[in-house]
Structure formats: C-alpha cells, structure tokens
Enzyme design. Structure first.
Site, PDB file in Angstrom:
ATOM      1  N   TYR A 147      38.145  50.475  42.770  1.00  0.00           N
ATOM      2  CA  TYR A 147      38.108  51.601  42.035  1.00  0.00           C
ATOM      3  C   TYR A 147      36.564  51.372  41.270  1.00  0.00           C
ATOM      4  O   TYR A 147      36.113  50.661  40.636  1.00  0.00           O
ATOM      5  CB  TYR A 147      38.839  51.268  40.707  1.00  0.00           C
ATOM      6  CG  TYR A 147      40.322  51.400  40.995  1.00  0.00           C
ATOM      7  CD1 TYR A 147      40.802  52.050  42.122  1.00  0.00           C
ATOM      8  CD2 TYR A 147      41.599  51.009  40.028  1.00  0.00           C
ATOM      9  CE1 TYR A 147      42.159  52.007  42.568  1.00  0.00           C
ATOM     10  CE2 TYR A 147      42.650  51.089  40.197  1.00  0.00           C
ATOM     11  CZ  TYR A 147      42.951  51.549  41.554  1.00  0.00           C
ATOM     12  OH  TYR A 147      44.724  51.489  41.946  1.00  0.00           O
ATOM     13  N   SER A 189      51.082  56.731  39.787  1.00  0.00           N
ATOM     14  CA  SER A 189      51.135  58.090  39.554  1.00  0.00           C
ATOM     15  C   SER A 189      52.483  58.568  39.427  1.00  0.00           C
ATOM     16  O   SER A 189      53.072  59.380  40.086  1.00  0.00           O
ATOM     17  CB  SER A 189      50.691  58.348  41.152  1.00  0.00           C
ATOM     18  OG  SER A 189      49.399  58.165  41.294  1.00  0.00           O
ATOM     19  N   PRO A 190      53.041  58.053  38.299  1.00  0.00           N
ATOM     20  CA  PRO A 190      54.394  58.648  37.996  1.00  0.00           C
ATOM     21  C   PRO A 190      54.237  60.118  37.487  1.00  0.00           C
ATOM     22  O   PRO A 190      55.428  60.806  37.118  1.00  0.00           O
ATOM     23  CB  PRO A 190      54.910  57.683  36.928  1.00  0.00           C
ATOM     24  CG  PRO A 190      53.695  57.213  36.016  1.00  0.00           C
ATOM     25  CD  PRO A 190      52.523  57.220  37.494  1.00  0.00           C
ATOM     26  N   LEU A 191      53.202  60.717  37.123  1.00  0.00           N
ATOM     27  CA  LEU A 191      52.962  61.832  36.697  1.00  0.00           C
ATOM     28  C   LEU A 191      52.300  62.696  37.995  1.00  0.00           C
ATOM     29  O   LEU A 191      51.800  63.952  37.838  1.00  0.00           O
ATOM     30  CB  LEU A 191      52.096  62.186  35.524  1.00  0.00           C
ATOM     31  CG  LEU A 191      52.635  61.499  34.351  1.00  0.00           C
ATOM     32  CD1 LEU A 191      51.697  61.490  33.075  1.00  0.00           C
ATOM     33  CD2 LEU A 191      54.077  62.192  33.871  1.00  0.00           C
ATOM     34  N   GLY A 192      52.660  62.424  38.897  1.00  0.00           N
ATOM     35  CA  GLY A 192      51.868  63.138  40.265  1.00  0.00           C
ATOM     36  C   GLY A 192      50.522  63.303  40.292  1.00  0.00           C
ATOM     37  O   GLY A 192      50.349  64.535  40.431  1.00  0.00           O
ATOM     38  N   HIS A 204      46.549  45.109  48.063  1.00  0.00           N
ATOM     39  CA  HIS A 204      46.435  46.644  47.811  1.00  0.00           C
ATOM     40  C   HIS A 204      47.071  47.327  48.872  1.00  0.00           C
ATOM     41  O   HIS A 204      47.977  48.244  48.610  1.00  0.00           O
ATOM     42  CB  HIS A 204      45.111  47.130  47.554  1.00  0.00           C
ATOM     43  CG  HIS A 204      44.845  47.923  46.320  1.00  0.00           C
ATOM     44  ND1 HIS A 204      43.946  48.329  46.131  1.00  0.00           N
ATOM     45  CD2 HIS A 204      45.711  49.218  46.348  1.00  0.00           C
ATOM     46  CE1 HIS A 204      44.079  49.718  45.378  1.00  0.00           C
ATOM     47  NE2 HIS A 204      45.080  50.066  45.519  1.00  0.00           N
ATOM     48  N   GLY A 206      48.618  63.885  37.731  1.00  0.00           N
ATOM     49  CA  GLY A 206      48.450  65.016  36.904  1.00  0.00           C
ATOM     50  C   GLY A 206      49.506  66.421  36.989  1.00  0.00           C
ATOM     51  O   GLY A 206      49.499  67.215  36.088  1.00  0.00           O
ATOM     52  N   PHE A 207      49.730  66.676  38.194  1.00  0.00           N
ATOM     53  CA  PHE A 207      50.381  67.682  38.712  1.00  0.00           C
ATOM     54  C   PHE A 207      51.925  67.873  37.821  1.00  0.00           C
ATOM     55  O   PHE A 207      51.983  69.052  37.342  1.00  0.00           O
ATOM     56  CB  PHE A 207      50.801  67.937  40.075  1.00  0.00           C
ATOM     57  CG  PHE A 207      50.991  69.317  40.527  1.00  0.00           C
ATOM     58  CD1 PHE A 207      49.979  69.844  41.083  1.00  0.00           C
ATOM     59  CD2 PHE A 207      52.208  69.825  40.500  1.00  0.00           C
ATOM     60  CE1 PHE A 207      50.322  71.267  41.735  1.00  0.00           C
ATOM     61  CE2 PHE A 207      52.604  71.119  40.817  1.00  0.00           C
ATOM     62  CZ  PHE A 207      51.279  71.670  41.509  1.00  0.00           C
TER      63      PHE A 207
END
Length: 331
Positions: free
Chosen positions: A57, A205-208, A125, A210-211
């Site tokens: 990152y 990414s449990p919120l896709g 990773h 940001g989507f």
C-alpha cells in the site's frame, strides 16, 4: 466496542477493524495525512484495536503512516500487515512472491516502517503458484519463533490451500473480500473451512469499495486516479445495474433507521462469530458511522431480504478485478 476472537486460541480484537489502505493509496493520490492520522487516533478512542495494512500500500507509505500515527499507542492494539503482492511500474500489474528469503526480507522492512518490534498478525497477501504454500508458511513460522510475528494468516486462498497451510502452522486468520455483493468465500468453501478449523475470517472491502454505502451515483464521482475507474463493477452499464441493487439496500436501511453502510456491515457481522469486517476509511465521520454498526442486530427476515437482493447468478454485474488480477484469487 464489542470483541471477537481471532481463532480458538487467539486474542480478542474489536469486532470491527480498520482497513487503512485508502489512507495512502488506490482511491486517490490526494492524501490528507492530517485527517488520516486524526482518523487513526479516533479509532483508538472508539475501541478499535485491529488495524490492517500491507507493504504494497503506497507502496510502503501506509505502513509508515501507521507507524507515525500509532507511536506511543501500541499497547492493546493488534497490527496486521502483509507481504507477497508485488507492484511494478505498470499500475495495473501485480506479481507475487512467496519465497522464504522474501518472507524474511519483507518482515524486517515492515517492522521498521511500523516502528514496532513485532507484528501481531502477518499475512501472505497472495498465494505464489511457483512456491508450495508449505515452504512459505514454514518461513513465516520461523518468524513466530524469532518473536517478530505473533500470529500468521493468508489472504485470498482456496479452502484446500488453507488446510495445507494450517497443517504446517496454525493460522489465526484468513483474509478475503466479502460483502453483500462479493460472496466467493461462501461459494468456494473458505468461510466454512475457517469455521471448522477455528480460524478467524477477516472480511476486507465489506462495503464493496464504497459502493454499498449508497453514496456513489456515477463513475464520474471518482478522482481521475481512482483505481475503481478500471474495475469492471464500476464501469458503464455494470455501474448502473449494480446501483439498482444498492438502492434496494438503502430502502431497507431507511426502514430500519440506519445507513446503508451500517446495514451492509451488520449483514457481514451476522455471518458468524468468526467473521471480522475491516471497512476502510480515511475520514472520522465515516469511521464513527462504521463503528456504530457493531450494535446493529438483524432479524432472520431482514437477513433473508438482503440475501434476496443479491441472490442468483449474474445479480451483480462485473468481476471484482481486472482479468489479470482475478487470476491471483482463490490461490
């Protein structure tokens, strides 16, 4: 803050962690370091103890950011980093390296950047198809014996690979993308394998990306350098088709008096006590909203309604990543 255990023998960490990637990379180059550090400090105040980063990152700058922000606050925190996903001059290309010598080299760099004597959790990773996972995990086990790492894990691995790795050295956690619109861990047996073996499942990414927040209205909402512009799910017709799914999530959330983000996180938390989501954010206001989702309780009917929105093959339009990166999943 509620807590969940990292495996049968592991420590208890906050039931919602913090993914730190976006503070330094991928979503925009316009990084507000002051707000990012304030967000990290606020997370500690709110009882978040699981902080997730990786050497790629930035690369490297995200670990350095955490090292500065959490200096003097290390006690009681659980720092997780990763190695083995290698970047190049091509911003869309990814390589993998699971060689034992690379493992040993990588951990020393991460420790220095994070300004710490040990990592609580160190992930592979991505799985290197050229190196047997037993060799990579063997090298990681040596880091545990040396006191550089307390627990180890792997990311985006198949159920078979998880079992092989766990037989060499107990895994504390497996990390993969998991959300209402990314259900691979259910379908490929990874979620069930983790539960059976007593391994925590950490959902990134449990919120896709940001989507699922319901706040994105168009691909033009992204900065010019935002990598989501190149992600199949966020492009053209796929974006519009997926937006219709999110509108239904927003309607259910409104009926319950919470945000779409909180509803989506509540769904992830409801998938098992061994599941720990790590939503990413670089702003305090979103952090506070996400942390509040730890108290969201969903009925069986509400869970069924959410599942129904995303049920069926083809309900979600587009792959998670570009074609080359997709080959690195479920290794």
């Amino acid at each position: 803050m509620k807590t969940r255990q990292l495996g049968h023998r592991g420590p208890y960490v906050s039931s919602i962690g913090l993914g730190c990637m976006g503070m330094s990379d991928f979503y925009t180059t316009g990084v507000d370091e002051r707000e990012a550090i304030a967000t990290l400090h606020r997370a500690v105040e709110l009882g978040v103890t699981l902080f997730d980063t990786a050497d790629m990152y930035g690369p490297y700058t995200n670990e350095e950011l955490l090292g500065r922000a959490l200096r003097g606050k290390r006690e009681g925190l659980y720092l997780a980093s990763k190695f083995g996903l290698v970047r190049s001059s091509d911003p869309h290309a990814r390589g993998v390296n699971g060689r034992p010598e690379y493992v040993r080299q990588s951990v020393d760099g991460s420790l220095k950047r994070l300004d710490t004597d040990y990592l609580d959790l160190y992930y592979q990773h991505r799985i290197d198809p050229e190196v047997p996972v037993e060799e990579t995990i063997g090298a990681m086990a040596e880091l545990v014996k040396a006191g550089k790492v307390r627990d180890i894990g792997i990311s985006e691995a198949s159920a078979e690979t998880i079992q092989r790795a766990h037989a060499v050295h107990p895994l504390a956690a497996v990390q993969s993308e998991y959300s209402l619109w990314s259900r691979d861990p259910e379908q490929n047996g990874v979620l069930a394998t983790c539960q059976r073996l007593g391994i925590a499942f950490v959902a990134y990414s449990p919120l896709g990306r940001g989507f699922l927040t319901g706040e994105l209205k168009s691909p033009e909402d992204f900065a010019a350098d935002d990598y989501r512009r190149f992600s199949p799910r966020f492009q053209a017709d796929n974006f519009n088709r997926n937006l219709m799914l999110v509108e239904r999530v927003k309607a259910l959330a409104s009926d319950k008096g919470i945000s779409a983000s909180q509803l989506a996180l509540g769904w992830v938390l409801a998938q098992g006590e061994h599941v720990i989501p790590i939503p990413g954010t670089k702003q305090r206001k979103y952090l506070e909203s996400n942390v509040a989702a730890a108290s969201v309780m969903l009925s069986a009917d509400e869970l069924a309604q959410l599942d129904g929105i995303f049920a069926g093959e083809g309900a979600v339009a587009g792959d998670r990543y570009q074609a080359q990166t997709m080959t690195l999943l479920n290794g």
